[in-house]
Design an enzyme around this catalytic site. Structure first.
Site, PDB file in Angstrom:
ATOM      1  N   ALA A 182      49.347  36.663  58.596  1.00 24.22           N
ATOM      2  CA  ALA A 182      50.457  36.457  57.663  1.00 24.22           C
ATOM      3  C   ALA A 182      50.786  37.727  56.888  1.00 24.22           C
ATOM      4  O   ALA A 182      51.788  37.786  56.176  1.00 24.22           O
ATOM      5  CB  ALA A 182      50.123  35.331  56.688  1.00 24.22           C
ATOM      6  N   ASN A 230      40.988  34.089  58.344  1.00 20.56           N
ATOM      7  CA  ASN A 230      41.506  34.918  57.258  1.00 20.56           C
ATOM      8  C   ASN A 230      42.477  34.142  56.379  1.00 20.56           C
ATOM      9  O   ASN A 230      42.125  33.711  55.291  1.00 20.56           O
ATOM     10  CB  ASN A 230      42.184  36.171  57.811  1.00 20.56           C
ATOM     11  N   ASP A 231      43.698  33.936  56.852  1.00 21.75           N
ATOM     12  CA  ASP A 231      44.718  33.287  56.025  1.00 21.75           C
ATOM     13  C   ASP A 231      44.304  31.886  55.580  1.00 21.75           C
ATOM     14  O   ASP A 231      44.640  31.453  54.477  1.00 21.75           O
ATOM     15  CB  ASP A 231      46.041  33.206  56.791  1.00 21.75           C
ATOM     16  N   VAL A 232      43.563  31.177  56.428  1.00 24.70           N
ATOM     17  CA  VAL A 232      43.209  29.786  56.128  1.00 24.70           C
ATOM     18  C   VAL A 232      42.099  29.679  55.077  1.00 24.70           C
ATOM     19  O   VAL A 232      41.740  28.575  54.665  1.00 24.70           O
ATOM     20  CB  VAL A 232      42.792  29.040  57.404  1.00 24.70           C
TER      21      VAL A 232
END
Length: 465
Positions: free
Chosen positions: A435, A394-396
């Site tokens: 995050a 997700n965040d990456v």
């Protein structure tokens, strides 16, 4: 009793084996060999330490009993713990290393005769400095690791906990620790010693609570470094060469890994050491999210796109770990390769909850090492890729990291998944990642959301093939 020269030689052999262990663990291909070298080096160090004492009293029976009890508990935990819980397990083990350093320092301070450090109130100056540093770093490691464990386990919110003047308070406490150490060495007051330990416990908490969930992989490597330095400090107190070497290796390698992780997340290394980085307020605009159009599909749609592709890049993340989908993923990839599709894996430095999390999972599923690439190696390939299969990351993969200066992940290098011709995003819902940031990739024109458990969706795609 073993001679001093022979003792030094065996400790040197242990040190060399520890270095070979770190060298082996730097690559998935040699990680098993690295583990073997580490176990062998530690076994030699433990046995030689016992043999160096010579006077085997009844107390050694208790020592061996506790070693067996602790070793058995550790082995049981290691066998039973799922890979998804490995990050918090590592944080928990780090806390025990720190606590052990504190206990040894307390023992040395209360009974210096037993450690050949002098007498109560008249401890050698060098030894007092060493045990003060070891106790302080150990206490910081313990309390900091406990907070990291609680955040990773979900018992405590992963959001940053900040308050006005936080950095000033940390600086004042750090200066007070230095001052306490100075006056402790001058007076050897027991009250100052206990105060030093209590304040150090507080520092560990204050360092970790302002760190957001997206930065937890860096926290793990940072605490790893702290635990090593704590062990090295106590090694000087005990005049144990093996402990000094081991602690220094763990501390330095952890610091180097923290630096590499900081580069991978565009964070300041100094800010990591001092704590409080990643503390930007995280505001998710859920109303806007609901208004954005989202294209969703099923396993048949995904199978059609991948079967007709010439190249597919797999992007694994924590969702894959939670669903234990790595074996199903390997089976899906094998099917694609039989159909002439080129498949590779893209690993972000901080994918998952700790460094190397995804690499270990893929290795468990016997994914060939030459198909797994780091961010720098594969990021340019997304522009020429037909399909990017994002399974739980997700965040990456969030493009916001490149476009929104107000985002807590702004500046973090990400995988350029959005550049692929088609993006298949496997996720249970549109909820944000660890995050707490909404992923702009969900709403891109070339993205097809596959709302399902990662393992079940991958198995359904295989059936659709």
């Amino acid at each position: 009793m073993i001679s001093v020269n022979l003792l030094a030689m065996f400790y040197l052999i242990s040190g060399v084996l520890f270095i070979l262990a770190l060298r082996g663990l730097s690559s998935p291909e040699t990680s098993r060999q690295g583990n073997f070298f580490g176990i062998l080096g530690m076994s030699i160090a433990v046995v030689v330490t016992f043999l160096s004492i010579g006077n085997f009293s009844i107390s050694f029976v208790y020592v061996i009993a506790f070693l067996l009890i602790g070793g058995s508990i550790g082995a049981i935990i290691a066998f039973k713990i799922p890979m998804t819980a490995m990050p918090e397990l590592v944080a928990g083990f780090h806390s025990l290393v720190g606590l052990a350093a504190v206990f040894v320092a307390i023992s040395a301070f209360l009974n210096p005769d037993a450690f050949n450090l002098g007498t109560i109130g008249n401890i050698k100056l060098a030894s007092l400095i060493e045990m003060s540093i070891g106790a302080a770093v150990g206490a910081i490691t313990f309390s900091g690791s406990i907070i990291a464990f609680l955040k990773l386990r979900g018992i405590m919110s992963g959001a940053p906990i900040t308050f006005p003047g936080q950095h000033i308070l940390n600086l004042i406490i750090l200066i007070s620790i230095i001052g306490l150490t100075y006056f402790l060495c001058a007076t050897q007051s027991s009250s100052l010693f206990w105060t030093l330990i209590l304040i150090s416990f507080l520092v560990g908490i204050l360092l970790i609570i302002p760190i957001g969930g997206a930065d937890m992989p860096v926290v793990i490597s940072m605490l790893n470094s702290y635990s090593g330095w704590a062990a090295a400090g106590i090694g000087f107190t005990l005049e144990n060469t093996a402990l000094i070497i081991t602690g220094a290796l763990v501390g330095s390698s952890g610091a180097i890994l923290s630096y590499i992780m900081c580069k991978g997340m565009n964070r300041s290394f100094f800010s990591v050491i001092m704590g409080g980085f990643g503390g930007t307020d995280q505001v998710i605009q859920s109303n806007n999210k609901e208004q954005k159009p989202v294209k969703s599909g099923n396993s048949d749609d995904a199978a059609f796109l991948m079967k007709n592709a010439s190249s597919v890049i797999i992007v694994p993340g924590y969702g894959m770990a939670v669903a234990q989908a790595q074996h199903a993923l390997r089976e899906m990839v094998d099917t694609l390769k039989k159909n002439g599709v080129k498949v590779s894996y893209a690993i972000h430095p901080v994918a998952g909850r700790m460094p190397g999390h995804m690499n270990v999972l893929l290795a468990e599923a016997n994914v060939p090492y030459d198909e797994v690439f780091e961010l720098e190696e594969i990021n340019n390939d997304f522009a020429n890729c037909d399909v990017a299969y994002v399974i739980g990351a997700n965040d990456v993969t969030n493009p916001v990291a490149k476009t929104d200066p107000q985002s807590p992940i702004y500046g973090m290098p990400i995988l350029d998944v959005e550049k692929a011709k088609s993006v298949l995003f496997v996720k249970r819902s549109l909820s944000p990642g660890y995050a707490g940031v909404d992923n702009d990739l969900f709403y891109r024109e070339n993205t097809l959301m596959l709302f399902a458990d990662a393992k079940k969706m991958t198995e359904d795609i295989i059936k659709s093939f």
